[in-house]
Design an enzyme around this catalytic site. Sequence first.
Site, PDB file in Angstrom:
ATOM      1  N   ASN A   5      -8.040 -44.237   4.714  1.00 32.05           N
ATOM      2  CA  ASN A   5      -9.400 -44.774   4.752  1.00 32.05           C
ATOM      3  C   ASN A   5      -9.996 -44.971   3.361  1.00 32.05           C
ATOM      4  OD1 ASN A   5     -10.192 -44.900   7.693  1.00 32.05           O
ATOM      5  ND2 ASN A   5      -9.460 -42.795   7.567  1.00 32.05           N
ATOM      6  N   THR A   6      -9.554 -44.174   2.395  1.00 24.57           N
ATOM      7  CA  THR A   6     -10.096 -44.254   1.038  1.00 24.57           C
ATOM      8  C   THR A   6      -9.135 -44.914   0.069  1.00 24.57           C
ATOM      9  OG1 THR A   6     -11.363 -42.219   1.442  1.00 24.57           O
ATOM     10  CG2 THR A   6     -11.112 -42.910  -0.842  1.00 24.57           C
TER      11      THR A   6
ATOM     12  N   ASP B 275      -0.290 -41.765  10.019  1.00 25.03           N
ATOM     13  CA  ASP B 275      -0.080 -40.818   8.920  1.00 25.03           C
ATOM     14  C   ASP B 275       0.361 -39.452   9.427  1.00 25.03           C
ATOM     15  OD1 ASP B 275      -2.597 -40.531  10.109  1.00 25.03           O
ATOM     16  OD2 ASP B 275      -3.557 -39.857   8.261  1.00 25.03           O
ATOM     17  N   ARG B 276      -0.186 -39.032  10.578  1.00 25.75           N
ATOM     18  CA  ARG B 276       0.181 -37.733  11.137  1.00 25.75           C
ATOM     19  C   ARG B 276       1.627 -37.738  11.628  1.00 25.75           C
ATOM     20  NH1 ARG B 276      -4.639 -36.186  15.196  1.00 25.75           N
ATOM     21  NH2 ARG B 276      -3.881 -34.057  14.894  1.00 25.75           N
TER      22      ARG B 276
END
Length: 259
Positions: free
Chosen positions: A9-10, A109-110
């Site tokens: 997200n960043t 990502d997990r």
Amino acid sequence: MIFVLDVGNTNIVLGIYKNEELIVEWRLSTDNRKTSDEYMIEVAQLFAYNKLEVSDISGVIISSVVPNIMYSLEHMVRKFFNKKPLVVGPGIKTGINIKYDNPKEVGADRIVNAVAAHEMYKKPLVIIDFGTATTFCAVAANGDYIGGTISPGIKISSDALFQRAAKLPRVELIKPETVICKNTVASMQAGIVYGYIGQVDFIVSKIKEEMIALGEENPMVIATGGLANLIAEGSKSIDKVEPFLTLEGLRIIYEKNRE
């Protein structure tokens, strides 16, 4: 060589693997307003600065938790590398059995982190990823993804304090020597960092209890993400920091799907 992209997200974390070695790693800001050409220019500059040849890239893999950015990134890869990227999602071989009620809800990502950690350690694991959100994932010794917890990231908590309290400043995220502080900045830093360490240790202790109750041995705790080292310094529960866990997972998944 393989080009791997982890879209958060960043930040977008990019890396290049030569066989099993990560030879370079970069970070770009995540911005779904950028076009494929804008991303192509940024990637081209990174390649040129590191004296890397585009023709040496044999494959590209992307994991993303930001759907709106994927059109631009996929087109960038097709234009710049003349290749179709492998995107982590349904239908991709991971070797992980997801025990979620709805497996499609688990962030890419997990899954990628679980693949890497299981491949590296082959034991019960708790994986903590300190990103925009902080995720806690429980992985069984056989590679089953049991489930996990999601909490606001430490930067989100810090920004909320600054934005919602008129007299409180924005502070650097560092760990003061003491919890009893003598000024506002240090008091905020202590509350944010030590409070987060306490949260991490408590959640991990509860996950361990539940995993042991399911018949797993005492899990190893792996941390990754930008602020992993800051929290690991004060945490009693984190056993190992793996800063490139997600990139390693992308490499492993690419190899599993190479054909």
